[in-house]
Scaffold this motif. Sequence first.
Motif, mmCIF file in Angstrom:
data_model
loop_
_atom_site.group_PDB
_atom_site.id
_atom_site.type_symbol
_atom_site.label_atom_id
_atom_site.label_comp_id
_atom_site.label_asym_id
_atom_site.label_seq_id
_atom_site.Cartn_x
_atom_site.Cartn_y
_atom_site.Cartn_z
ATOM 1 N N ASN A 1 1.294 -1.071 0.186
ATOM 2 C CA ASN A 1 -0.297 -0.138 -0.338
ATOM 3 C C ASN A 1 1.117 1.306 0.135
ATOM 4 O OD1 ASN A 1 0.932 0.470 2.843
ATOM 5 N ND2 ASN A 1 -0.511 -1.473 3.172
ATOM 6 N N ALA A 2 0.448 2.573 -0.048
ATOM 7 C CA ALA A 2 1.432 4.008 -0.450
ATOM 8 C C ALA A 2 1.876 3.765 1.419
ATOM 9 C CB ALA A 2 -0.054 4.619 -0.454
ATOM 10 N N THR A 3 1.271 3.978 2.128
ATOM 11 C CA THR A 3 2.236 3.725 3.588
ATOM 12 C C THR A 3 3.109 2.618 3.728
ATOM 13 O OG1 THR A 3 -0.547 4.401 4.354
ATOM 14 C CG2 THR A 3 1.075 3.347 6.004
ATOM 15 N N VAL A 4 2.627 1.498 3.331
ATOM 16 C CA VAL A 4 4.349 1.031 3.773
ATOM 17 C C VAL A 4 5.526 1.677 2.013
ATOM 18 C CG1 VAL A 4 5.508 -1.305 2.569
ATOM 19 C CG2 VAL A 4 3.038 -0.405 3.975
ATOM 20 N N ALA A 5 5.174 1.851 1.618
ATOM 21 C CA ALA A 5 5.870 2.528 0.869
ATOM 22 C C ALA A 5 6.382 4.428 0.967
ATOM 23 C CB ALA A 5 4.694 2.659 -1.221
ATOM 24 N N PHE B 1 11.402 10.469 -4.448
ATOM 25 C CA PHE B 1 10.422 9.633 -3.774
ATOM 26 C C PHE B 1 9.296 9.467 -3.482
ATOM 27 C CE2 PHE B 1 14.497 10.023 -1.160
ATOM 28 C CZ PHE B 1 15.422 8.624 -1.820
ATOM 29 N N LEU B 2 8.298 9.047 -4.885
ATOM 30 C CA LEU B 2 7.410 9.213 -4.831
ATOM 31 C C LEU B 2 6.211 7.710 -4.484
ATOM 32 C CD1 LEU B 2 5.284 10.449 -6.877
ATOM 33 C CD2 LEU B 2 4.791 8.415 -6.887
ATOM 34 N N SER B 3 5.368 8.601 -3.160
ATOM 35 C CA SER B 3 4.247 7.256 -3.243
ATOM 36 C C SER B 3 3.203 7.085 -3.602
ATOM 37 C CB SER B 3 4.373 6.879 -1.263
ATOM 38 O OG SER B 3 3.896 7.980 -0.976
ATOM 39 N N ALA B 4 2.551 5.626 -3.785
ATOM 40 C CA ALA B 4 0.908 6.321 -4.029
ATOM 41 C C ALA B 4 0.483 3.865 -3.841
ATOM 42 C CB ALA B 4 0.916 5.869 -6.288
ATOM 43 N N THR B 5 -0.856 4.721 -4.323
ATOM 44 C CA THR B 5 -1.397 3.475 -3.760
ATOM 45 C C THR B 5 -2.468 3.045 -5.275
ATOM 46 O OG1 THR B 5 -3.349 2.602 -2.774
ATOM 47 C CG2 THR B 5 -3.746 4.970 -2.939
ATOM 48 N N GLY B 6 -2.882 2.111 -5.020
ATOM 49 C CA GLY B 6 -3.449 1.231 -6.597
ATOM 50 C C GLY B 6 -4.854 1.282 -6.333
ATOM 51 N N ARG B 7 -5.846 1.780 -4.828
ATOM 52 C CA ARG B 7 -7.236 1.689 -4.739
ATOM 53 C C ARG B 7 -8.261 2.650 -5.066
ATOM 54 N NH1 ARG B 7 -8.093 3.655 0.116
ATOM 55 N NH2 ARG B 7 -6.669 3.998 1.396
ATOM 56 N N LYS B 8 -7.410 3.320 -5.040
ATOM 57 C CA LYS B 8 -8.330 5.068 -5.170
ATOM 58 C C LYS B 8 -8.685 4.798 -7.399
ATOM 59 C CE LYS B 8 -5.986 6.929 -0.685
ATOM 60 N NZ LYS B 8 -7.500 7.214 0.045
ATOM 61 N N PRO C 1 -7.030 -3.260 -7.122
ATOM 62 C CA PRO C 1 -7.195 -3.855 -5.961
ATOM 63 C C PRO C 1 -6.816 -3.214 -4.812
ATOM 64 C CG PRO C 1 -6.429 -5.212 -7.506
ATOM 65 C CD PRO C 1 -6.377 -4.221 -8.347
ATOM 66 N N ARG C 2 -7.265 -3.363 -4.053
ATOM 67 C CA ARG C 2 -6.531 -2.825 -2.325
ATOM 68 C C ARG C 2 -5.953 -4.111 -2.668
ATOM 69 N NH1 ARG C 2 -11.122 -1.160 1.744
ATOM 70 N NH2 ARG C 2 -9.332 0.054 3.217
ATOM 71 N N GLY C 3 -4.696 -3.218 -1.348
ATOM 72 C CA GLY C 3 -3.517 -3.989 -0.417
ATOM 73 C C GLY C 3 -2.808 -4.221 -2.025
#
Length: 400
Positions: free
Chosen positions: A83-87, A216-223, A228-230
């Motif tokens: 997820n983005a928080t982990v990244a 550095f850039l962090s991003a999520t997939g679910r939004k 998928p989430r996760g």
Amino acid sequence: MTIDIARARAETPGTRHVVHLNNAGAALPPQPVLDAVTAHLALEATIGGYEAAEHANGRLEGVYDSVARLIACSREEVALAENATVAWGMAFNALAALPGEGFRPGDRILTARAEYAANLIPFLQASRRTGVAVEVIPSDETGQTSVEALEAMIGEPGKGPVKLIAITHIPTNGGLVNPAAAIGRVARRHGVPYLLDACQTVGQMPVDVEELGCDFLSATGRKFLRAPRGTGFLYVRKDWLDRIEPYTLDHSGGALAGPDRYTMRPDARRFEMWESNIAARLGLGVAVDYALSWGLEAIRDRAFALADRLRHGLDALPGVTVRDLGAERCAIVTFTVDGHDPRAIKAALRGQGINLSVSSAPSTPFDMDARGLTEVVRASPHYYNDEAEVERLLAAVKAL
């Protein structure tokens, strides 16, 4: 390019069941993403998890190429994450512990007023452990992070060195788009590492990491990416790969070179752990390719236009106040209604088949406290939503 709305909705099964205006939370996945995930899970059930992963190895490798195209970088600069928080945390913790350059007493982290709480807590944790100071960059008259104030803070007399600029590009609690590229130019000019939280950006609008100037850039997939989430990913500028080491390595990101020595992967995948959700990662790759097939400029234009329509409609309703800030506003719309609790509004509209969300002060405390807000209703349309859904939401708010 323009969006074929009929096709986009036909390829989004959820539109037949709900008016989904919570894309800033988790978007409805398109059919190709659903197919990719379920097909791999079926394969795992048929031949085994390790064997299915071997079968999918080529497509898994292709996910790195897809993400690289999405944010205009090289595949060597991409690490996949849960997820983005982990990244984000992997990058931040590595910077905090950077040999010879990590945080020390008197050093400073500069962040935005609209920073997300999930980032603020690690800042404070680092402050407790190392003595680094956390300072908030003032906002300008539009509500966005002031580039001029940032410049002045870096060279502020009597203050310690700025070791990190870390901001959220688009906050969780409104349509504000921070001037990330202008901040990147300041960071580069002064040689300060720049960590950008692009959780709400990727999939909603074009992203070019060179133009943004982030390290550095962090991003999520679910939004807005509709994966998928996760799932999520981390971008690490190639210049950093010679000197940055994850806070924690395993045998995927590193390898034993003897009984008392180890080596790291030469690319950003040193930030990955061996175990992962293969089906979800395949879904992420399909979601990225799907977004690229529509065109991120077309997606942005369509989503922003729907959000503008919604803001104008809400502005015209008595007792309704739109709470979005910024010179540029995206496809996140926040508002309050006099005499109505935001969570009650969310529940009432959910009962009518309309999905919304609520942003509360703990998620962006500096910004919400400064504006005297405790909660706001959040609506976030995407390109597959249509005008009729926006009007349905406006009618439901009016009926309150």
